[in-house]
Design a protein around this motif. Structure first.
Motif, PDB file in Angstrom:
ATOM      1  N   LEU A  37       0.814  -1.228  -0.082  1.00 38.41           N
ATOM      2  CA  LEU A  37       0.090   0.106   0.018  1.00 38.41           C
ATOM      3  C   LEU A  37       0.661   1.166   0.146  1.00 38.41           C
ATOM      4  O   LEU A  37       0.550   2.188  -0.702  1.00 38.41           O
ATOM      5  CB  LEU A  37      -0.909  -0.055   1.104  1.00 38.41           C
ATOM      6  N   TRP A  38       1.870   1.181   0.942  1.00 36.05           N
ATOM      7  CA  TRP A  38       2.797   2.434   0.835  1.00 36.05           C
ATOM      8  C   TRP A  38       3.435   2.630  -0.516  1.00 36.05           C
ATOM      9  O   TRP A  38       3.446   3.779  -1.017  1.00 36.05           O
ATOM     10  CB  TRP A  38       4.033   2.075   1.815  1.00 36.05           C
ATOM     11  N   TRP A  39       4.080   1.672  -1.303  1.00 37.35           N
ATOM     12  CA  TRP A  39       4.597   1.861  -2.332  1.00 37.35           C
ATOM     13  C   TRP A  39       3.407   2.327  -3.553  1.00 37.35           C
ATOM     14  O   TRP A  39       3.879   2.936  -4.317  1.00 37.35           O
ATOM     15  CB  TRP A  39       5.312   0.483  -2.977  1.00 37.35           C
ATOM     16  N   LEU A  40       2.503   1.609  -3.265  1.00 35.76           N
ATOM     17  CA  LEU A  40       1.205   2.251  -4.480  1.00 35.76           C
ATOM     18  C   LEU A  40       0.935   3.573  -4.354  1.00 35.76           C
ATOM     19  O   LEU A  40       0.759   4.344  -5.199  1.00 35.76           O
ATOM     20  CB  LEU A  40       0.108   1.270  -4.140  1.00 35.76           C
ATOM     21  N   LEU A  41       0.657   4.135  -3.034  1.00 35.35           N
ATOM     22  CA  LEU A  41       0.545   5.508  -2.879  1.00 35.35           C
ATOM     23  C   LEU A  41       1.673   6.461  -3.105  1.00 35.35           C
ATOM     24  O   LEU A  41       1.497   7.501  -3.768  1.00 35.35           O
ATOM     25  CB  LEU A  41       0.408   5.741  -1.372  1.00 35.35           C
ATOM     26  N   LYS A  42       2.896   5.844  -2.978  1.00 37.92           N
ATOM     27  CA  LYS A  42       3.907   6.732  -3.432  1.00 37.92           C
ATOM     28  C   LYS A  42       4.254   7.005  -4.881  1.00 37.92           C
ATOM     29  O   LYS A  42       4.481   7.963  -5.214  1.00 37.92           O
ATOM     30  CB  LYS A  42       5.472   5.877  -2.839  1.00 37.92           C
ATOM     31  N   GLU A  43       3.924   5.824  -5.780  1.00 39.78           N
ATOM     32  CA  GLU A  43       3.963   5.790  -7.055  1.00 39.78           C
ATOM     33  C   GLU A  43       2.765   6.646  -7.630  1.00 39.78           C
ATOM     34  O   GLU A  43       2.752   7.612  -8.649  1.00 39.78           O
ATOM     35  CB  GLU A  43       3.667   4.680  -7.582  1.00 39.78           C
ATOM     36  N   ALA A  44       1.446   6.978  -6.939  1.00 38.64           N
ATOM     37  CA  ALA A  44       0.465   7.664  -7.396  1.00 38.64           C
ATOM     38  C   ALA A  44       0.446   8.871  -7.389  1.00 38.64           C
ATOM     39  O   ALA A  44       0.059   9.924  -7.948  1.00 38.64           O
ATOM     40  CB  ALA A  44      -0.922   6.985  -6.491  1.00 38.64           C
ATOM     41  N   ILE A  45       1.161   9.368  -6.207  1.00 36.91           N
ATOM     42  CA  ILE A  45       1.405  10.747  -5.913  1.00 36.91           C
ATOM     43  C   ILE A  45       2.681  11.406  -6.449  1.00 36.91           C
ATOM     44  O   ILE A  45       3.090  12.679  -5.933  1.00 36.91           O
ATOM     45  CB  ILE A  45       1.057  11.120  -4.392  1.00 36.91           C
ATOM     46  N   LYS A  46       3.634  10.514  -6.777  1.00 35.27           N
ATOM     47  CA  LYS A  46       5.072  11.111  -7.152  1.00 35.27           C
ATOM     48  C   LYS A  46       4.799  12.368  -7.971  1.00 35.27           C
ATOM     49  O   LYS A  46       4.156  12.394  -9.221  1.00 35.27           O
ATOM     50  CB  LYS A  46       5.865   9.833  -7.915  1.00 35.27           C
ATOM     51  N   GLY A  47       5.540  13.403  -7.764  1.00 35.21           N
ATOM     52  CA  GLY A  47       5.493  14.542  -8.526  1.00 35.21           C
ATOM     53  C   GLY A  47       4.163  15.508  -8.672  1.00 35.21           C
ATOM     54  O   GLY A  47       3.899  16.582  -9.289  1.00 35.21           O
ATOM     55  N   LYS A  48       3.137  15.314  -7.901  1.00 34.81           N
ATOM     56  CA  LYS A  48       1.852  15.606  -7.854  1.00 34.81           C
ATOM     57  C   LYS A  48       1.847  16.677  -6.508  1.00 34.81           C
ATOM     58  O   LYS A  48       2.309  16.041  -5.458  1.00 34.81           O
ATOM     59  CB  LYS A  48       0.686  14.918  -7.896  1.00 34.81           C
ATOM     60  N   LYS A  49       1.192  17.775  -6.715  1.00 34.65           N
ATOM     61  CA  LYS A  49       0.808  18.432  -5.423  1.00 34.65           C
ATOM     62  C   LYS A  49      -0.619  18.036  -4.708  1.00 34.65           C
ATOM     63  O   LYS A  49      -1.664  17.870  -5.493  1.00 34.65           O
ATOM     64  CB  LYS A  49       0.473  19.989  -5.503  1.00 34.65           C
ATOM     65  N   VAL A  50      -0.620  17.398  -3.572  1.00 31.47           N
ATOM     66  CA  VAL A  50      -1.536  16.482  -3.052  1.00 31.47           C
ATOM     67  C   VAL A  50      -2.130  16.975  -1.528  1.00 31.47           C
ATOM     68  O   VAL A  50      -1.250  17.487  -0.970  1.00 31.47           O
ATOM     69  CB  VAL A  50      -1.183  14.976  -2.993  1.00 31.47           C
ATOM     70  N   LYS A  51      -3.042  16.725  -1.070  1.00 27.91           N
ATOM     71  CA  LYS A  51      -3.751  16.646   0.181  1.00 27.91           C
ATOM     72  C   LYS A  51      -4.043  15.313   0.501  1.00 27.91           C
ATOM     73  O   LYS A  51      -4.942  14.688  -0.129  1.00 27.91           O
ATOM     74  CB  LYS A  51      -5.120  17.714   0.216  1.00 27.91           C
ATOM     75  N   ILE A  52      -3.451  14.714   1.625  1.00 29.10           N
ATOM     76  CA  ILE A  52      -3.482  13.476   2.040  1.00 29.10           C
ATOM     77  C   ILE A  52      -4.579  13.396   3.416  1.00 29.10           C
ATOM     78  O   ILE A  52      -4.102  14.181   4.402  1.00 29.10           O
ATOM     79  CB  ILE A  52      -2.528  12.686   2.339  1.00 29.10           C
ATOM     80  N   ILE A  53      -5.574  12.829   3.486  1.00 27.97           N
ATOM     81  CA  ILE A  53      -6.343  12.526   4.600  1.00 27.97           C
ATOM     82  C   ILE A  53      -6.288  11.029   5.001  1.00 27.97           C
ATOM     83  O   ILE A  53      -6.842  10.346   4.075  1.00 27.97           O
ATOM     84  CB  ILE A  53      -7.780  13.095   4.626  1.00 27.97           C
ATOM     85  N   ALA A  54      -6.056  10.676   6.009  1.00 29.34           N
ATOM     86  CA  ALA A  54      -6.108   9.154   6.401  1.00 29.34           C
ATOM     87  C   ALA A  54      -7.157   9.062   7.750  1.00 29.34           C
ATOM     88  O   ALA A  54      -7.276   9.665   8.671  1.00 29.34           O
ATOM     89  CB  ALA A  54      -4.717   8.612   7.323  1.00 29.34           C
ATOM     90  N   TYR A  55      -7.842   7.879   7.529  1.00 30.18           N
ATOM     91  CA  TYR A  55      -8.942   7.489   8.351  1.00 30.18           C
ATOM     92  C   TYR A  55      -8.536   6.185   8.973  1.00 30.18           C
ATOM     93  O   TYR A  55      -7.941   5.244   8.461  1.00 30.18           O
ATOM     94  CB  TYR A  55     -10.247   7.339   7.710  1.00 30.18           C
ATOM     95  N   GLU A  56      -8.664   5.980  10.366  1.00 27.66           N
ATOM     96  CA  GLU A  56      -8.337   4.710  11.018  1.00 27.66           C
ATOM     97  C   GLU A  56      -9.476   3.847  10.929  1.00 27.66           C
ATOM     98  O   GLU A  56     -10.636   4.379  11.090  1.00 27.66           O
ATOM     99  CB  GLU A  56      -8.049   4.940  12.330  1.00 27.66           C
ATOM    100  N   ILE A  57      -9.308   2.521  10.514  1.00 29.25           N
ATOM    101  CA  ILE A  57     -10.449   1.831  10.292  1.00 29.25           C
ATOM    102  C   ILE A  57     -10.617   0.833  11.410  1.00 29.25           C
ATOM    103  O   ILE A  57      -9.579   0.098  11.804  1.00 29.25           O
ATOM    104  CB  ILE A  57     -10.229   0.727   8.877  1.00 29.25           C
ATOM    105  N   GLU A  58     -11.563   0.699  12.063  1.00 30.47           N
ATOM    106  CA  GLU A  58     -11.903  -0.124  13.425  1.00 30.47           C
ATOM    107  C   GLU A  58     -11.553  -1.543  12.799  1.00 30.47           C
ATOM    108  O   GLU A  58     -12.361  -1.918  11.991  1.00 30.47           O
ATOM    109  CB  GLU A  58     -12.902   0.476  14.038  1.00 30.47           C
ATOM    110  N   GLU A  59     -10.936  -2.359  13.750  1.00 29.75           N
ATOM    111  CA  GLU A  59     -10.999  -3.586  13.500  1.00 29.75           C
ATOM    112  C   GLU A  59     -12.058  -4.258  14.119  1.00 29.75           C
ATOM    113  O   GLU A  59     -12.707  -3.999  15.086  1.00 29.75           O
ATOM    114  CB  GLU A  59      -9.804  -4.283  13.932  1.00 29.75           C
TER     115      GLU A  59
END
Length: 59
Positions: A37-59
């Motif tokens: 997941l980390w590698w996929l996100l890194k490739e998706a946002i490479k070179g782009k100006k982004v705003k990242i919001i993370a939500y914790e998913i309850e187990e």
């Protein structure tokens, strides 16, 4: 603004263990490993100006 990435999962694997040294002291050893997941996100946002919001998913 458009969505360029939408996946869920564990972002970084984290391990922690206590190691006893030769002199009897104890030391906490921490290890982090990026996941797919980390590698996929890194490739998706490479070179782009982004705003990242993370939500914790309850187990």
């Amino acid at each position: 603004m458009k969505e360029i990435f939408n996946k869920e999962g564990i972002f970084v694997k984290y391990k922690e263990k206590i190691v006893e040294l030769e002199n009897g002291d104890k030391l906490t050893h921490r290890q982090e490993s990026p996941t797919e997941l980390w590698w996929l996100l890194k490739e998706a946002i490479k070179g782009k100006k982004v705003k990242i919001i993370a939500y914790e998913i309850e187990e």
